[in-house]
Design a protein around this motif. Structure first.
Motif, PDB file in Angstrom:
ATOM      1  N   ASP A  32       0.828  -1.204   0.000  1.00  0.00           N
ATOM      2  CA  ASP A  32       0.000   0.000   0.000  1.00  0.00           C
ATOM      3  C   ASP A  32       0.863   1.255   0.000  1.00  0.00           C
ATOM      4  OD1 ASP A  32      -2.431  -1.289  -0.129  1.00  0.00           O
ATOM      5  OD2 ASP A  32      -2.655  -1.425   2.035  1.00  0.00           O
ATOM      6  N   GLN A  45       1.155   2.247  -7.788  1.00  0.00           N
ATOM      7  CA  GLN A  45       1.149   0.835  -8.186  1.00  0.00           C
ATOM      8  C   GLN A  45       1.490  -0.039  -6.991  1.00  0.00           C
ATOM      9  OE1 GLN A  45       3.809  -0.106 -11.403  1.00  0.00           O
ATOM     10  NE2 GLN A  45       3.453  -2.309 -11.247  1.00  0.00           N
ATOM     11  N   ARG A  46       0.544  -0.906  -6.611  1.00  0.00           N
ATOM     12  CA  ARG A  46       0.818  -1.838  -5.524  1.00  0.00           C
ATOM     13  C   ARG A  46       1.948  -2.777  -5.912  1.00  0.00           C
ATOM     14  NH1 ARG A  46      -2.116  -3.435  -1.302  1.00  0.00           N
ATOM     15  NH2 ARG A  46      -1.740  -5.627  -1.768  1.00  0.00           N
ATOM     16  N   TYR A  71       1.723   1.898  -3.476  1.00  0.00           N
ATOM     17  CA  TYR A  71       0.604   2.521  -4.197  1.00  0.00           C
ATOM     18  C   TYR A  71       0.505   4.000  -3.865  1.00  0.00           C
ATOM     19  CZ  TYR A  71      -4.008   3.359  -6.129  1.00  0.00           C
ATOM     20  OH  TYR A  71      -5.043   3.861  -6.865  1.00  0.00           O
TER      21      TYR A  71
END
Length: 230
Positions: free
Chosen positions: A152, A160-161, A155
């Motif tokens: 996370d 982008q995870r 992200y």
């Protein structure tokens, strides 16, 4: 005092296994095999309140500490898990000190001054905002440990995870260094080949999904069978 809470305070390693889904029968095996906590994940799985209640009770019977990761930091949601006698909360989306204060106060409200100190409060550090407010979050009394969320965080930083860019890796390392310097118990996920870095970082709370255990065990089993055939 809860034994897991004491282990966190003493900076001893703690293995929290994410049980994945509705797996009450796995609790006794995890306890006997050396896990310290059943990580009941209501954020990233389909586990709802009723199933979480079943898993909390199964963990208690097995002598395993139950930790619920809620899908929300909303006190109205968290109190439902406390009412079902969970041993501790893992709370996502902690972005500022007030978020942490609200969780600690919710536990005190739900359990009372006598029982609240035995409950475990773990807050997740997983956003750019949390990094910026980390000093203030660390200053909140009543938080037992901090769980860094690399996916996370990736992200939040990169959109982008699971991104493992130099910026993300530096951010994770920076959070770990600050927590370690402050003497705060903390952890993060780490696979077997990442354990040396996990230990070197000063982390003690190991988040470990049950599928990683199964993957490692089955790979080892297949390798042993193949070796016997040679």
């Amino acid at each position: 005092m809860n034994l897991l809470k004491q282990r966190l305070r003493d900076q001893q390693h703690v293995i929290a296994v994410n049980v994945g889904g509705r797996n009450p029968d796995v609790m006794a095996v995890l306890a006997s095999a050396g896990a310290h906590a059943a990580f009941i994940d209501c954020e990233r799985t389909g586990i709802g309140l009723d199933v979480a209640t079943e898993l909390i009770r199964a963990a208690k019977v097995a002598g395993l500490t139950s930790l619920v990761r809620s899908w929300s930091k909303d006190p109205a949601v968290l109190v439902q898990f406390m009412d079902r006698q969970v041993d501790g909360l893992v709370v996502p989306h902690i972005n500022c000190a007030q978020d942490a204060v609200d969780v600690v106060e919710l536990v005190r409200y739900a359990c009372g001054d006598e029982k609240a100190p035995s409950k475990i409060v773990i807050v997740q550090i997983e956003t750019r905002e949390a990094i910026e407010a980390l000093d203030e979050i660390m200053a909140v009394p009543g938080v037992d440990a901090y769980l860094i969320g690399p996916n996370d965080l990736a992200y939040s930083l990169m959109g982008q995870r699971s991104a493992r860019t130099p910026e993300v890796l530096a951010a994770v390392d920076g959070v770990a260094q600050r927590l370690k310097a402050a003497g705060k118990p903390f952890g993060l996920p780490a696979k077997l080949d990442e354990l040396p870095d996990f230990v070197a970082s000063g982390a003690t709370l190991l988040y470990y999904p049950i599928e990683w255990l199964l993957t490692s065990a089955l790979k080892d089993l297949n390798a042993r069978l193949d070796a016997l055939k040679r």
